[in-house]
Design a protein around this motif. Sequence first.
Motif, PDB file in Angstrom:
ATOM      1  N   ALA A  51       0.859  -1.156  -0.002  1.00  0.00           N
ATOM      2  CA  ALA A  51       0.068  -0.009  -0.043  1.00  0.00           C
ATOM      3  C   ALA A  51       0.657   1.309   0.102  1.00  0.00           C
ATOM      4  CB  ALA A  51      -1.039  -0.036   1.244  1.00  0.00           C
ATOM      5  N   LEU A  52       1.961   1.264   0.612  1.00  0.00           N
ATOM      6  CA  LEU A  52       2.834   2.246   0.686  1.00  0.00           C
ATOM      7  C   LEU A  52       3.801   2.563  -0.513  1.00  0.00           C
ATOM      8  CD1 LEU A  52       4.078   2.117   4.370  1.00  0.00           C
ATOM      9  CD2 LEU A  52       2.381   3.662   3.499  1.00  0.00           C
ATOM     10  N   SER A  53       4.329   1.456  -0.806  1.00  0.00           N
ATOM     11  CA  SER A  53       5.350   1.548  -2.224  1.00  0.00           C
ATOM     12  C   SER A  53       4.506   1.075  -3.533  1.00  0.00           C
ATOM     13  CB  SER A  53       6.339   0.558  -1.649  1.00  0.00           C
ATOM     14  OG  SER A  53       5.852  -0.873  -1.796  1.00  0.00           O
ATOM     15  N   GLY A  54       3.575   0.358  -3.603  1.00  0.00           N
ATOM     16  CA  GLY A  54       2.947   0.312  -4.836  1.00  0.00           C
ATOM     17  C   GLY A  54       3.565  -1.144  -5.469  1.00  0.00           C
ATOM     18  N   GLU A  55       4.275  -1.687  -4.661  1.00  0.00           N
ATOM     19  CA  GLU A  55       5.214  -3.185  -4.971  1.00  0.00           C
ATOM     20  C   GLU A  55       4.065  -4.351  -4.950  1.00  0.00           C
ATOM     21  OE1 GLU A  55       8.420  -3.393  -5.955  1.00  0.00           O
ATOM     22  OE2 GLU A  55       8.435  -1.254  -6.207  1.00  0.00           O
ATOM     23  N   PRO A  56       4.345  -5.110  -5.679  1.00  0.00           N
ATOM     24  CA  PRO A  56       3.258  -6.193  -5.726  1.00  0.00           C
ATOM     25  C   PRO A  56       3.778  -7.185  -4.816  1.00  0.00           C
ATOM     26  CG  PRO A  56       4.930  -6.494  -7.603  1.00  0.00           C
ATOM     27  CD  PRO A  56       5.127  -5.210  -6.989  1.00  0.00           C
ATOM     28  N   VAL A  57       2.583  -8.083  -4.221  1.00  0.00           N
ATOM     29  CA  VAL A  57       2.707  -8.894  -3.014  1.00  0.00           C
ATOM     30  C   VAL A  57       2.740 -10.219  -3.710  1.00  0.00           C
ATOM     31  CG1 VAL A  57       1.660  -7.456  -1.372  1.00  0.00           C
ATOM     32  CG2 VAL A  57       0.034  -8.781  -2.977  1.00  0.00           C
ATOM     33  N   VAL A  58       2.962 -11.407  -2.987  1.00  0.00           N
ATOM     34  CA  VAL A  58       2.872 -12.844  -3.471  1.00  0.00           C
ATOM     35  C   VAL A  58       1.955 -13.651  -2.313  1.00  0.00           C
ATOM     36  CG1 VAL A  58       4.227 -14.839  -3.872  1.00  0.00           C
ATOM     37  CG2 VAL A  58       5.275 -12.497  -4.262  1.00  0.00           C
ATOM     38  N   ALA A  59       0.958 -14.097  -2.930  1.00  0.00           N
ATOM     39  CA  ALA A  59       0.009 -14.817  -1.891  1.00  0.00           C
ATOM     40  C   ALA A  59       0.745 -16.280  -1.827  1.00  0.00           C
ATOM     41  CB  ALA A  59      -1.380 -14.867  -3.029  1.00  0.00           C
ATOM     42  N   LEU A  60      -0.130 -16.755  -0.660  1.00  0.00           N
ATOM     43  CA  LEU A  60       0.494 -18.080  -0.358  1.00  0.00           C
ATOM     44  C   LEU A  60       0.490 -18.778  -1.484  1.00  0.00           C
ATOM     45  CD1 LEU A  60      -1.156 -18.513   3.191  1.00  0.00           C
ATOM     46  CD2 LEU A  60       1.059 -17.994   2.689  1.00  0.00           C
ATOM     47  N   CYS A  61      -0.652 -19.075  -2.490  1.00  0.00           N
ATOM     48  CA  CYS A  61      -0.601 -19.741  -3.718  1.00  0.00           C
ATOM     49  C   CYS A  61       0.428 -19.388  -4.752  1.00  0.00           C
ATOM     50  CB  CYS A  61      -1.826 -19.787  -4.179  1.00  0.00           C
ATOM     51  SG  CYS A  61      -2.620 -18.171  -4.839  1.00  0.00           S
ATOM     52  N   GLY A  62       1.096 -18.378  -4.397  1.00  0.00           N
ATOM     53  CA  GLY A  62       2.081 -18.008  -5.541  1.00  0.00           C
ATOM     54  C   GLY A  62       1.579 -16.712  -6.631  1.00  0.00           C
ATOM     55  N   LYS A  63       0.459 -16.332  -6.407  1.00  0.00           N
ATOM     56  CA  LYS A  63       0.075 -15.374  -7.301  1.00  0.00           C
ATOM     57  C   LYS A  63       0.585 -13.999  -6.894  1.00  0.00           C
ATOM     58  CE  LYS A  63      -3.862 -12.293  -8.144  1.00  0.00           C
ATOM     59  NZ  LYS A  63      -4.303 -12.090  -9.401  1.00  0.00           N
ATOM     60  N   VAL A  64       0.969 -13.490  -7.917  1.00  0.00           N
ATOM     61  CA  VAL A  64       1.797 -11.944  -7.631  1.00  0.00           C
ATOM     62  C   VAL A  64       0.915 -10.914  -8.278  1.00  0.00           C
ATOM     63  CG1 VAL A  64       3.762 -10.521  -8.146  1.00  0.00           C
ATOM     64  CG2 VAL A  64       3.957 -13.360  -7.750  1.00  0.00           C
ATOM     65  N   TRP A  65       0.486  -9.933  -7.579  1.00  0.00           N
ATOM     66  CA  TRP A  65      -0.136  -8.725  -7.843  1.00  0.00           C
ATOM     67  C   TRP A  65      -0.065  -7.800  -7.208  1.00  0.00           C
ATOM     68  CZ3 TRP A  65      -1.875 -11.516  -4.101  1.00  0.00           C
ATOM     69  CH2 TRP A  65      -2.973 -11.374  -3.501  1.00  0.00           C
ATOM     70  N   VAL A  66      -0.693  -6.356  -7.279  1.00  0.00           N
ATOM     71  CA  VAL A  66      -0.783  -5.314  -6.476  1.00  0.00           C
ATOM     72  C   VAL A  66      -2.178  -5.148  -6.016  1.00  0.00           C
ATOM     73  CG1 VAL A  66      -0.545  -2.877  -6.394  1.00  0.00           C
ATOM     74  CG2 VAL A  66       1.060  -4.208  -7.871  1.00  0.00           C
ATOM     75  N   PRO A  67      -2.516  -5.429  -4.779  1.00  0.00           N
ATOM     76  CA  PRO A  67      -3.813  -5.389  -3.883  1.00  0.00           C
ATOM     77  C   PRO A  67      -4.256  -4.060  -4.443  1.00  0.00           C
ATOM     78  CG  PRO A  67      -2.322  -6.253  -2.484  1.00  0.00           C
ATOM     79  CD  PRO A  67      -1.401  -5.743  -3.673  1.00  0.00           C
ATOM     80  N   GLY A  68      -5.705  -4.311  -5.061  1.00  0.00           N
ATOM     81  CA  GLY A  68      -6.501  -3.024  -5.164  1.00  0.00           C
ATOM     82  C   GLY A  68      -8.012  -3.034  -5.151  1.00  0.00           C
ATOM     83  N   ARG A  69      -8.375  -4.163  -4.500  1.00  0.00           N
ATOM     84  CA  ARG A  69      -9.794  -4.484  -4.607  1.00  0.00           C
ATOM     85  C   ARG A  69     -10.052  -4.947  -3.144  1.00  0.00           C
ATOM     86  NH1 ARG A  69     -10.505 -10.250  -7.867  1.00  0.00           N
ATOM     87  NH2 ARG A  69      -9.042 -11.123  -6.609  1.00  0.00           N
ATOM     88  N   ASP A  70     -11.462  -5.068  -2.829  1.00  0.00           N
ATOM     89  CA  ASP A  70     -12.115  -5.431  -1.423  1.00  0.00           C
ATOM     90  C   ASP A  70     -12.072  -7.033  -1.775  1.00  0.00           C
ATOM     91  OD1 ASP A  70     -13.414  -5.953   0.566  1.00  0.00           O
ATOM     92  OD2 ASP A  70     -15.225  -4.914   0.189  1.00  0.00           O
ATOM     93  N   PRO A  71     -11.294  -7.443  -0.806  1.00  0.00           N
ATOM     94  CA  PRO A  71     -11.256  -8.964  -0.841  1.00  0.00           C
ATOM     95  C   PRO A  71     -12.756  -9.630  -0.417  1.00  0.00           C
ATOM     96  CG  PRO A  71      -9.926  -8.119   0.873  1.00  0.00           C
ATOM     97  CD  PRO A  71     -10.340  -6.988   0.054  1.00  0.00           C
ATOM     98  N   ASN A  72     -13.390  -8.950   0.413  1.00  0.00           N
ATOM     99  CA  ASN A  72     -14.474  -9.467   1.157  1.00  0.00           C
ATOM    100  C   ASN A  72     -15.470  -9.624   0.008  1.00  0.00           C
ATOM    101  OD1 ASN A  72     -13.471  -9.249   3.796  1.00  0.00           O
ATOM    102  ND2 ASN A  72     -13.893  -7.090   3.936  1.00  0.00           N
ATOM    103  N   LYS A  73     -15.510  -9.059  -1.351  1.00  0.00           N
ATOM    104  CA  LYS A  73     -16.590  -9.484  -2.367  1.00  0.00           C
ATOM    105  C   LYS A  73     -16.033 -10.711  -3.205  1.00  0.00           C
ATOM    106  CE  LYS A  73     -17.263  -4.602  -3.169  1.00  0.00           C
ATOM    107  NZ  LYS A  73     -17.166  -3.536  -3.986  1.00  0.00           N
ATOM    108  N   PHE A  74     -14.911 -11.556  -2.933  1.00  0.00           N
ATOM    109  CA  PHE A  74     -14.582 -12.605  -3.430  1.00  0.00           C
ATOM    110  C   PHE A  74     -14.553 -13.755  -2.517  1.00  0.00           C
ATOM    111  CE2 PHE A  74     -13.062  -9.183  -5.626  1.00  0.00           C
ATOM    112  CZ  PHE A  74     -13.408  -9.155  -6.981  1.00  0.00           C
ATOM    113  N   PRO A  75     -14.842 -14.961  -3.004  1.00  0.00           N
ATOM    114  CA  PRO A  75     -14.416 -16.226  -2.167  1.00  0.00           C
ATOM    115  C   PRO A  75     -13.084 -16.335  -1.990  1.00  0.00           C
ATOM    116  CG  PRO A  75     -15.031 -16.906  -4.532  1.00  0.00           C
ATOM    117  CD  PRO A  75     -15.259 -15.441  -4.262  1.00  0.00           C
ATOM    118  N   VAL A  76     -12.582 -17.089  -0.843  1.00  0.00           N
ATOM    119  CA  VAL A  76     -11.269 -17.462  -0.577  1.00  0.00           C
ATOM    120  C   VAL A  76     -10.679 -18.277  -1.559  1.00  0.00           C
ATOM    121  CG1 VAL A  76      -9.596 -18.252   1.109  1.00  0.00           C
ATOM    122  CG2 VAL A  76     -11.375 -16.714   1.950  1.00  0.00           C
TER     123      VAL A  76
END
Length: 95
Positions: A51-76
């Motif tokens: 959020a501070l740097s704009g750098e992408p994150v890596v999820a436990l499953c390996g997906k790499v992306w920059v978060p920007g959406r409400d995760p509560n709107k999607f299934p886990v």
Amino acid sequence: MSETPGLDQPDGPQTSTALLERTEVVPQLQEPGDHERFAHYVRKEKILESALSGEPVVALCGKVWVPGRDPNKFPVCPVCKEIYEGLRPPADGED
């Protein structure tokens, strides 16, 4: 020649460096693009850093992306959930 494929070593007391190539397989979900349909597990400190740097994150499953959406709107993500529950080692490069 060594018995390990790709690791040839010279004769004698010389030292050398060998390169092992490895292909890492990321578990496939039902279809390509399914990563986009799920909310993923990411370490809390990584989300803050992103959020501070704009750098992408890596999820436990390996997906790499920059978060920007409400995760509560999607299934886990089922792969993230399985890893989080301790059934698989994390794919995010950290223990």
